[in-house]
Design a protein around this motif. Structure first.
Motif, PDB file in Angstrom:
ATOM      1  N   PRO A 190      50.437  36.500  35.226  1.00  0.00           N
ATOM      2  CA  PRO A 190      50.410  37.516  34.167  1.00  0.00           C
ATOM      3  C   PRO A 190      49.626  38.762  34.570  1.00  0.00           C
ATOM      4  CG  PRO A 190      49.081  35.604  33.542  1.00  0.00           C
ATOM      5  CD  PRO A 190      49.717  35.277  34.860  1.00  0.00           C
ATOM      6  N   ILE A 191      48.678  38.624  35.460  1.00  0.00           N
ATOM      7  CA  ILE A 191      47.831  39.762  35.819  1.00  0.00           C
ATOM      8  C   ILE A 191      48.542  40.624  36.857  1.00  0.00           C
ATOM      9  CG2 ILE A 191      45.545  40.460  36.646  1.00  0.00           C
ATOM     10  CD1 ILE A 191      44.971  38.660  34.487  1.00  0.00           C
ATOM     11  N   PRO A 192      48.661  41.920  36.596  1.00  0.00           N
ATOM     12  CA  PRO A 192      49.324  42.805  37.563  1.00  0.00           C
ATOM     13  C   PRO A 192      48.663  42.700  38.937  1.00  0.00           C
ATOM     14  CG  PRO A 192      48.831  43.982  35.527  1.00  0.00           C
ATOM     15  CD  PRO A 192      48.202  42.637  35.411  1.00  0.00           C
ATOM     16  N   SER A 193      49.507  42.703  39.965  1.00  0.00           N
ATOM     17  CA  SER A 193      48.957  42.475  41.302  1.00  0.00           C
ATOM     18  C   SER A 193      48.046  43.617  41.747  1.00  0.00           C
ATOM     19  CB  SER A 193      50.081  42.262  42.307  1.00  0.00           C
ATOM     20  OG  SER A 193      50.906  43.399  42.304  1.00  0.00           O
ATOM     21  N   THR A 194      48.271  44.817  41.199  1.00  0.00           N
ATOM     22  CA  THR A 194      47.379  45.926  41.566  1.00  0.00           C
ATOM     23  C   THR A 194      45.938  45.609  41.158  1.00  0.00           C
ATOM     24  OG1 THR A 194      48.044  46.919  39.484  1.00  0.00           O
ATOM     25  CG2 THR A 194      49.040  47.825  41.480  1.00  0.00           C
ATOM     26  N   ILE A 195      45.790  45.003  39.983  1.00  0.00           N
ATOM     27  CA  ILE A 195      44.443  44.665  39.514  1.00  0.00           C
ATOM     28  C   ILE A 195      43.842  43.576  40.398  1.00  0.00           C
ATOM     29  CG2 ILE A 195      43.121  43.663  37.603  1.00  0.00           C
ATOM     30  CD1 ILE A 195      44.912  45.077  35.672  1.00  0.00           C
ATOM     31  N   LEU A 196      44.643  42.566  40.714  1.00  0.00           N
ATOM     32  CA  LEU A 196      44.134  41.472  41.548  1.00  0.00           C
ATOM     33  C   LEU A 196      43.658  42.007  42.896  1.00  0.00           C
ATOM     34  CD1 LEU A 196      46.791  38.704  40.823  1.00  0.00           C
ATOM     35  CD2 LEU A 196      44.476  38.888  39.892  1.00  0.00           C
ATOM     36  N   LYS A 197      44.481  42.894  43.475  1.00  0.00           N
ATOM     37  CA  LYS A 197      44.132  43.440  44.794  1.00  0.00           C
ATOM     38  C   LYS A 197      42.842  44.238  44.718  1.00  0.00           C
ATOM     39  CE  LYS A 197      48.416  43.469  47.361  1.00  0.00           C
ATOM     40  NZ  LYS A 197      49.573  43.765  46.446  1.00  0.00           N
ATOM     41  N   LYS A 198      42.763  45.059  43.661  1.00  0.00           N
ATOM     42  CA  LYS A 198      41.615  45.943  43.521  1.00  0.00           C
ATOM     43  C   LYS A 198      40.294  45.170  43.505  1.00  0.00           C
ATOM     44  CE  LYS A 198      40.152  49.609  40.354  1.00  0.00           C
ATOM     45  NZ  LYS A 198      40.597  50.313  39.136  1.00  0.00           N
ATOM     46  N   TYR A 199      40.308  44.006  42.869  1.00  0.00           N
ATOM     47  CA  TYR A 199      39.061  43.243  42.749  1.00  0.00           C
ATOM     48  C   TYR A 199      39.034  42.012  43.655  1.00  0.00           C
ATOM     49  CZ  TYR A 199      38.534  46.348  38.809  1.00  0.00           C
ATOM     50  OH  TYR A 199      38.444  47.467  38.039  1.00  0.00           O
ATOM     51  N   HIS A 200      39.971  41.954  44.592  1.00  0.00           N
ATOM     52  CA  HIS A 200      40.027  40.844  45.555  1.00  0.00           C
ATOM     53  C   HIS A 200      40.076  39.492  44.870  1.00  0.00           C
ATOM     54  CE1 HIS A 200      39.177  43.914  48.472  1.00  0.00           C
ATOM     55  NE2 HIS A 200      38.075  44.247  47.804  1.00  0.00           N
TER      56      HIS A 200
END
Ligand code: ADP
Ligand code: MG
Length: 725
Positions: A190-200
């Motif tokens: 559910p979490i956009p991958s851009t957000i996941l990447k940004k915060y590792h």
């Protein structure tokens, strides 16, 4: 197989396990996947019993058998002994000088033992091992789906929160079964991958593997961080949505010149503190904007929140329509509602407001479950009078009563305002946007909201559970208050404490004695248990310590009328010592009660102790707090000592966050956050990141349900679990 399928559609589960799963609210596949381990055990240092050698420091896991006590052959000293068996072999255990150990445990129990291997070849035994009870044996490392690939690293096994009928082992294997059946491939993050990447942060399927079957501690940690972020993120989205809903609504724009308020504030018998002044000015600025205010005012007991509430209420009810500047002030145009958590407090606020407002030509109403009042009375304009609810509600509806104070009765359907512009909530944590809208009713405009609390909670928790509110702090006490003298009392020091109380009582003061709440798994039994302890303590004090004083118990099993009666007697000094539990609401101001004894102090968080002792700081006499602890541990004593040195409750709340499990944070448990969420709030960066991303997402996607249906669904689910309303 889909995440929302029922577990039973895909896995065979017997009735015992099914019942246990229901108790854990695990129904669907997703429920099980998201049932994360509470912690991990490191099994790299576990030895198998068969391989133990003399002189080794060993950690073994196994089942106890043959427990008994006997006398040592020569010295006749008692020895407890038994065996532990782990599947590879059996070894003897001996505890010297601790004969009770054999009686404390039963054969067949699973344990973790850590101790030295002694004896001689063929007659080895574990000497005085430390013992830890387990619900089940560790999962064998070869069970892991990583077995064979990196067996060396594979040293963690998950420990889940268990319930009767279900073990960590069972949960672990069921999760692995789902993994094997390919559930991970069906999941959508559910979490956009851009957000996941940004915060590792790891993406969902990786995080699930890392959480349930980690290779390394670092991976498990990363997984926990991701799920913690996810929980806080959903909460922040919900808060951002509430905030957006409030901002979208029309409100009352109120412009007040500070000069105009002087006439009101100079009538206080004191000068406002700088913190009070600041809070008032911030609120006035909020009032003058086009969006309704949503503000939390946090301040220790006695920091003067009522004066802030009254002054800003004055600004609202005396506000002039723009064209009326310079003309006679039109009272009663806009209305204020002030809600308190109990009848006693509502009444107290009613009386304070009469004192502050009696020189103005306005009416003040009081509505509680047990009746209604109005000030001024027709027959005696200096006094309030009882009136019927119907009459009061009529006046509220036509706008003749500009200030209505009350309990929850305030938000009953039958209460309608003409122009409700300002809602003040005292100590009511669960006041949500819907209640606020309901209060506004037909009036399309959203009232300004000031929520006041003395609950000292750390900043990260405030940002999370009050994420939709702006925060003002009253971090300063009125001048001239004598700080409360706090003493930490050990088991041998109670005599000096009781002597002190005796002398205080003799000079005419009163005292509270607080017994710790006894937690009981069955909440319906809790009140009865606590009633017993409070009554027993009151009896003990009367017979052994203070025979010549009036001592009364106050407890949760009493109905509000009984409690009210006792509080009145205490306020009227018919009672010298009031014995109560921490949960009993003793919100009434009794200035003469300047002593408080808190029993079992180590069982409370510092912030909670601080709030408890806050009951005695209001008088002009020197106040004393005694925090009594049975604990001999230096760590406990040191922690409690912070009570004597901290400047305010917020400082103590941050202390609690650092030094205690966050699960014990005051105000945290009540909010409905999960253990993981409570963990998350130890991490300011994570909370701020979740907040920033949530705000951004809500602002950029007003149609969240359509663009991010999975997120929207989770937000609703979390919102239902949180006790916000
Ligand atoms: P709380 O923040 O706990 O609600 P209250 O508003 O009840 O505190 O105030 C506690 C007491 O302090 C009241 O008796 C009030 O009149 C008094 N008080 C409030 N502000 C000041 C001040 N600036 N200086 C001195 N006394 C004050
Ligand atoms: Mg108050």
């Amino acid at each position: 197989m889909k995440p929302h399928d029922r577990l039973t559609d895909h896995v065979r589960i017997d009735s015992v396990h099914l019942k246990a799963l229901q108790r854990l609210s695990i129904i669907t596949i997703a429920d099980l996947l998201y049932y994360l381990p509470a912690r991990y055990e490191n099994i790299s240092d576990i030895q198998s019993v068969g391989g133990l050698e003399k002189g080794q420091e060993a950690v073994v896991y196994g089942q106890l058998s043959g427990l008994k006590t006997r006398k040592a052959w020569k010295s006749k000293k008692p020895i407890a002994e038994g065996y532990v068996e782990d599947g590879s072999a059996k070894i003897k255990i001996m505890w010297f000088n601790q004969p009770y150990l054999a009686k404390m445990y039963t054969d067949g129990t699973y344990v973790k033992l850590a101790g030295k291997v002694a004896g001689s070849e063929g007659k080895l035994y574990l000497s005085n091992p430390e013992i830890e009870l387990l619900d089940s044996l560790p999962i064998d490392r070869h069970d892991s789906i990583f077995a064979g690939t990196a067996a060396q690293d594979d040293t963690l096994y998950p420990v889940y929160r268990e319930t009767k009928g279900i073990t960590s082992r069972w949960l672990y294997h069921s999760v692995l079964k789902l993994f094997e059946k390919g559930i991970l491939e069906t999941l959508i993050d559910p979490i956009p991958s851009t957000i996941l990447k940004k915060y590792h942060l790891p993406e969902l399927s990786t995080a699930l593997i890392w959480a349930h079957a980690p290779k390394k501690a670092k991976d498990a940690e990363a997984a926990r961080k991701r799920f913690a972020f996810e929980e806080v993120f959903y909460i922040q989205i919900q808060k951002a949505q509430e905030r957006a809903a409030v901002s979208a609504a029309q409100t009352y724009t109120i412009n007040t010149e500070p000069r105009h308020l002087n006439a009101f504030t100079t009538r206080f018998p004191f000068a406002l503190t700088a913190a009070q002044d600041n809070a008032i000015n911030t609120i006035l600025t909020d009032f003058s904007g086009t969006h309704a205010m949503s503000r939390l005012l946090e301040g220790d007991v006695g920091s003067g929140k009522t004066a802030v509430a009254a002054t800003t209420a004055y600004a609202v009810i005396t506000s002039r329509p723009p064209e009326g500047v310079g003309k006679k002030i039109e009272y009663g145009n806009l209305q204020v509602a002030y809600m308190a958590p109990t009848e006693i407090l509502a009444k107290q606020h009613f009386e304070s407001f009469i004192e502050y407002f009696h020189h103005l030509p306005i009416s003040i109403g009081l509505i509680t479950g047990s009746g209604c009042m109005k000030f001024p009375s027709k027959s005696d304009p200096t006094k309030p009078t009882k009136i019927s609810k119907a009459q009061l509600l009529k006046w509220v509806k036509n706008g003749e009563v500009p200030v209505l104070i009350g309990t929850h009765a305030l938000i009953y359907k039958s209460v309608e305002f003409k122009h409700l512009a300002y809602v003040i909530i005292d100590e009511q944590h669960r006041f949500g946007t819907n209640q606020r809208k309901r209060l506004a009713k037909k009036d399309a405009r959203m009232p300004h909201l000031l929520s006041m609390t003395a609950t000292p909670i750390p900043r990260t928790l405030a940002l999370t559970i009050y994420g939709d509110l702006d925060i003002s702090l009253l971090d300063q006490m009125p001048a001239g208050r004598k700080p409360i003298k706090t003493t930490i009392v050990g088991p041998t020091q109670t005599k000096a404490m009781y002597d002190h109380i005796e002398s205080e009582l003799a000079t005419g003061r009163q005292a509270y004695v607080i017994c710790p709440r006894i937690a009981e798994p069955d909440p319906t039994k809790e009140n009865a248990l606590n009633m017993k302890s409070v009554i027993a303590e009151a009896k003990r004090l009367k017979s052994d310590i203070f025979p010549s004083w009036n001592i009364t118990a106050l407890h949760g099993k009493m109905n509000p009328t009984e409690k009210d009666k006792i509080m009145k007697q205490f306020a009227g000094h018919k009672i010298d010592i009031l014995v109560a539990t921490s949960v009993v609401e003793v919100g009434v101001n009794v200035p003469n009660a300047t002593n408080i004894i808190i029993e079992g102090a180590e069982r409370f968080g510092l912030a909670q102790l601080h709030q408890l002792r806050g009951r005695v700081v209001r008088g002009t006499h020197q106040a004393y707090c005694f925090a009594v602890t049975e604990s001999k541990s230096d760590k406990t004593r040191d922690r409690l000592k912070a009570l004597a040195t901290a400047k305010n409750g917020f400082e103590l709340a941050e202390h609690d966050l650092q030094f205690r499990g966050s699960g014990e944070l005051y105000g945290g448990k009540q909010s409905g956050l999960s253990d993981l969420g409570m963990d998350a709030i130890r991490n300011l960066k994570l909370v701020e990141a979740a907040r920033t991303e949530a705000k951004h997402l809500v602002a950029s996607h007003p149609d969240l349900a359509r663009s991010f249906p999975l997120i929207a669904e989770n937000v609703t689910r979390i919102g239902d679990a949180l006790h916000m309303e």
